[in-house]
Scaffold this motif. Structure first.
Motif, PDB file in Angstrom:
ATOM      1  N   PRO A  31       0.810  -1.227   0.000  1.00 53.73           N
ATOM      2  CA  PRO A  31       0.000   0.000   0.000  1.00 53.73           C
ATOM      3  C   PRO A  31       0.841   1.275   0.000  1.00 53.73           C
ATOM      4  N   GLU A  32       2.013   1.240   0.647  1.00 53.46           N
ATOM      5  CA  GLU A  32       2.889   2.412   0.640  1.00 53.46           C
ATOM      6  C   GLU A  32       3.369   2.717  -0.778  1.00 53.46           C
ATOM      7  N   ILE A  33       3.691   1.679  -1.531  1.00 51.94           N
ATOM      8  CA  ILE A  33       4.136   1.870  -2.922  1.00 51.94           C
ATOM      9  C   ILE A  33       2.984   2.399  -3.770  1.00 51.94           C
ATOM     10  N   ALA A  34       1.816   1.811  -3.626  1.00 51.85           N
ATOM     11  CA  ALA A  34       0.660   2.217  -4.431  1.00 51.85           C
ATOM     12  C   ALA A  34       0.261   3.657  -4.150  1.00 51.85           C
ATOM     13  N   ALA A  35       0.393   4.096  -2.899  1.00 53.21           N
ATOM     14  CA  ALA A  35       0.024   5.469  -2.555  1.00 53.21           C
ATOM     15  C   ALA A  35       0.931   6.481  -3.244  1.00 53.21           C
ATOM     16  N   GLN A  36       2.220   6.128  -3.386  1.00 53.66           N
ATOM     17  CA  GLN A  36       3.180   7.029  -4.013  1.00 53.66           C
ATOM     18  C   GLN A  36       3.152   6.930  -5.539  1.00 53.66           C
ATOM     19  N   PHE A  37       2.874   5.733  -6.049  1.00 54.53           N
ATOM     20  CA  PHE A  37       2.906   5.504  -7.501  1.00 54.53           C
ATOM     21  C   PHE A  37       1.606   4.825  -7.953  1.00 54.53           C
ATOM     22  N   PRO A  38       0.531   5.593  -8.062  1.00 56.30           N
ATOM     23  CA  PRO A  38      -0.770   5.010  -8.442  1.00 56.30           C
ATOM     24  C   PRO A  38      -0.807   4.460  -9.856  1.00 56.30           C
ATOM     25  N   GLU A  39       0.200   4.793 -10.679  1.00 47.88           N
ATOM     26  CA  GLU A  39       0.268   4.278 -12.049  1.00 47.88           C
ATOM     27  C   GLU A  39       1.387   3.251 -12.205  1.00 47.88           C
ATOM     28  N   LEU A  40       1.685   2.533 -11.140  1.00 46.37           N
ATOM     29  CA  LEU A  40       2.765   1.547 -11.159  1.00 46.37           C
ATOM     30  C   LEU A  40       2.539   0.487 -12.242  1.00 46.37           C
ATOM     31  N   ASP A  41       3.621   0.178 -12.974  1.00 46.90           N
ATOM     32  CA  ASP A  41       3.558  -0.844 -14.016  1.00 46.90           C
ATOM     33  C   ASP A  41       4.320  -2.119 -13.654  1.00 46.90           C
ATOM     34  N   VAL A  42       5.510  -1.947 -13.045  1.00 41.80           N
ATOM     35  CA  VAL A  42       6.334  -3.118 -12.761  1.00 41.80           C
ATOM     36  C   VAL A  42       7.022  -2.919 -11.412  1.00 41.80           C
ATOM     37  N   LEU A  43       7.053  -3.999 -10.623  1.00 39.13           N
ATOM     38  CA  LEU A  43       7.671  -3.972  -9.301  1.00 39.13           C
ATOM     39  C   LEU A  43       8.738  -5.047  -9.227  1.00 39.13           C
ATOM     40  N   PHE A  44       9.958  -4.656  -8.823  1.00 41.89           N
ATOM     41  CA  PHE A  44      11.082  -5.579  -8.668  1.00 41.89           C
ATOM     42  C   PHE A  44      11.287  -5.846  -7.183  1.00 41.89           C
ATOM     43  N   VAL A  45      11.264  -7.130  -6.800  1.00 39.70           N
ATOM     44  CA  VAL A  45      11.368  -7.507  -5.391  1.00 39.70           C
ATOM     45  C   VAL A  45      12.405  -8.612  -5.243  1.00 39.70           C
ATOM     46  N   GLY A  46      13.340  -8.432  -4.326  1.00 45.37           N
ATOM     47  CA  GLY A  46      14.325  -9.465  -4.051  1.00 45.37           C
ATOM     48  C   GLY A  46      13.682 -10.664  -3.373  1.00 45.37           C
ATOM     49  N   ALA A  47      14.204 -11.850  -3.659  1.00 44.58           N
ATOM     50  CA  ALA A  47      13.621 -13.088  -3.140  1.00 44.58           C
ATOM     51  C   ALA A  47      14.573 -13.760  -2.165  1.00 44.58           C
ATOM     52  N   GLY A  48      14.178 -13.776  -0.889  1.00 44.83           N
ATOM     53  CA  GLY A  48      14.874 -14.560   0.125  1.00 44.83           C
ATOM     54  C   GLY A  48      13.871 -15.566   0.661  1.00 44.83           C
ATOM     55  N   THR A  49      13.300 -15.271   1.815  1.00 42.76           N
ATOM     56  CA  THR A  49      12.200 -16.097   2.320  1.00 42.76           C
ATOM     57  C   THR A  49      10.959 -15.935   1.462  1.00 42.76           C
ATOM     58  N   THR A  50      10.928 -14.894   0.647  1.00 41.32           N
ATOM     59  CA  THR A  50       9.836 -14.466  -0.251  1.00 41.32           C
ATOM     60  C   THR A  50       8.668 -13.856   0.516  1.00 41.32           C
ATOM     61  N   GLY A  51       8.879 -13.461   1.766  1.00 41.82           N
ATOM     62  CA  GLY A  51       7.827 -12.782   2.505  1.00 41.82           C
ATOM     63  C   GLY A  51       7.446 -11.456   1.872  1.00 41.82           C
ATOM     64  N   THR A  52       8.437 -10.613   1.559  1.00 47.53           N
ATOM     65  CA  THR A  52       8.166  -9.329   0.908  1.00 47.53           C
ATOM     66  C   THR A  52       7.542  -9.553  -0.459  1.00 47.53           C
ATOM     67  N   LEU A  53       8.100 -10.482  -1.210  1.00 49.01           N
ATOM     68  CA  LEU A  53       7.606 -10.784  -2.553  1.00 49.01           C
ATOM     69  C   LEU A  53       6.149 -11.217  -2.528  1.00 49.01           C
ATOM     70  N   MET A  54       5.813 -12.168  -1.669  1.00 47.74           N
ATOM     71  CA  MET A  54       4.455 -12.699  -1.631  1.00 47.74           C
ATOM     72  C   MET A  54       3.449 -11.690  -1.096  1.00 47.74           C
ATOM     73  N   GLY A  55       3.845 -10.918  -0.086  1.00 47.49           N
ATOM     74  CA  GLY A  55       2.928  -9.918   0.448  1.00 47.49           C
ATOM     75  C   GLY A  55       2.584  -8.859  -0.581  1.00 47.49           C
ATOM     76  N   CYS A  56       3.607  -8.358  -1.278  1.00 45.49           N
ATOM     77  CA  CYS A  56       3.374  -7.334  -2.307  1.00 45.49           C
ATOM     78  C   CYS A  56       2.620  -7.920  -3.496  1.00 45.49           C
ATOM     79  N   ALA A  57       3.007  -9.108  -3.919  1.00 46.37           N
ATOM     80  CA  ALA A  57       2.360  -9.728  -5.083  1.00 46.37           C
ATOM     81  C   ALA A  57       0.884  -9.983  -4.819  1.00 46.37           C
ATOM     82  N   ARG A  58       0.556 -10.458  -3.647  1.00 50.08           N
ATOM     83  CA  ARG A  58      -0.847 -10.715  -3.314  1.00 50.08           C
ATOM     84  C   ARG A  58      -1.657  -9.411  -3.287  1.00 50.08           C
ATOM     85  N   TRP A  59      -1.075  -8.372  -2.722  1.00 51.97           N
ATOM     86  CA  TRP A  59      -1.797  -7.098  -2.645  1.00 51.97           C
ATOM     87  C   TRP A  59      -2.047  -6.529  -4.046  1.00 51.97           C
TER      88      TRP A  59
END
Length: 341
Positions: free
Chosen positions: A161-189
């Motif tokens: 939600p923090e990313i979407a609030a700043q960039f409402p026209e977001l096209d592509v998001l790059f997320v590093g993959a470790g445990t994939t917690g950040t990746l999965m949370g952002c991808a699901r949202w």
């Protein structure tokens, strides 16, 4: 100016850096290192500890234990110190010295695993050690960042939600993959958002998170020596793999512009820059996530002897890095609507 009484109560989630002048591509970097734990892992640590408290798993006699390559260990050390819990972090020899010292300064115990697992990493051995502790004494409480849904829920509630609030026209998001917690949370949202966003996972060469052959990985933070239990690849549009030498050069390239970031950030930015260079970026809005800053990597990624011993004398060729810096020119965004790649 906020006034807080607990260190985990503050986190700056609205800071972004425009990297166009650094990497020559239209890329915004979300900086997650501005909190008392120094990394994005504070979000997951908070979520998992609070969930364990609500469920009654944590009591005043509990001893928190977790396997971590560094940043989550620091976040849990800070929270444990603030809340009065004991904490034992199980890590390995790749963990930066400054990170280990920081955990100990916060009152935590650090156990270093030296044996490699069957995939050439340390994760399997670290988990075995944690399981052994939990079996030996019921006071040990393992949050298990690798399987704990609170890991991804934290980013579903905050980071995306923090990313979407700043960039409402977001096209592509790059997320590093470790445990994939950040990746999965952002991808699901973003899967539930009003417009399609391309989710690109960035992994290290030698990681087996998305399959492939295991290999040597010396920079902590990204990559796994097993498939992450939290990972659901149906939410991921593309996977990029980055060599550690490219990670290092990207870190130094950003440092030449005054931005000192950690190894995970160097990996994500390297992958994102390469991806953007191969696609039409006119009108494209791209964001990458920087998990931490670079101070904890001064004795590794930014230490010449360490780099040369592991990667050879030319890993950080001064002329090459300078050339890359000079060649970084803003890419034309062009007029018109933002487009999906």
């Amino acid at each position: 100016m906020p006034v807080i009484s607990a260190p985990y109560a503050f986190n700056e989630g609205r800071l972004f850096v425009d990297l166009e002048s650094v990497c020559g591509q239209p890329l915004f970097l979300k900086c997650e290192g501005f909190n008392f734990a120094g990394s994005i892992k504070l979000k997951a640590a908070n979520e998992m500890v609070e969930s364990a408290e609500r469920d009654g798993a944590l009591t005043p006699d509990s001893v928190l234990v977790e396997s971590s390559s560094g940043n989550l260990g620091v976040a849990l050390s800070m929270i444990a110190a603030s809340k009065g819990y004991r904490f034992l972090c199980v890590t390995d020899s790749r963990c930066n010295l400054s990170t280990r010292l920081l955990m100990e300064a916060l009152g935590s115990e650090v156990h270093i695993v030296a044996d490699l697992d069957s995939n050439g990493g340390f994760l399997g051995k670290r988990i075995d050690y944690v399981r052994g502790l939990c079996a030996s004494d019921p006071r040990y409480v393992w949050l298990s960042q690798y399987t704990n849904a609170g890991n991804w829920r934290a980013h579903y509630r905050t980071t995306a939600p923090e990313i979407a609030a700043q960039f409402p026209e977001l096209d592509v998001l790059f997320v590093g993959a470790g445990t994939t917690g950040t990746l999965m949370g952002c991808a699901r949202w973003f899967r539930e958002w009003r417009r399609p966003v391309r989710i690109v996972a960035v992994d290290s060469v030698g990681s087996v998170a998305f399959g492939g052959e295991p290999g040597r990985r010396m920079i902590p933070g990204l990559g796994m020596s097993m498939r992450p239990p939290l990972l659901d690849e149906s939410y991921v549009d593309e996977v990029l793999r980055v060599e550690e030498t490219d990670t290092i050069r990207t870190c130094h390239r950003m440092a030449r512009h005054g931005f000192l970031f950690g190894g995970s950030t160097g990996t994500v930015v390297s992958g994102a820059t390469d991806w953007l260079a191969r696609h039409d970026t006119r009108g494209l809005t791209a964001v990458a996530i920087a998990p931490d800053l670079g101070e904890r990597y001064l004795d590794t990624v930014y230490q010449t002897n360490w780099l040369q011993d592991l990667y050879g004398d030319h890993v950080l060729d001064t002329e090459e890095v300078s050339t890359l810096t000079r060649q970084a020119r803003p890419a034309s965004r062009g007029p018109g609507r933002r487009r999906r790649p």
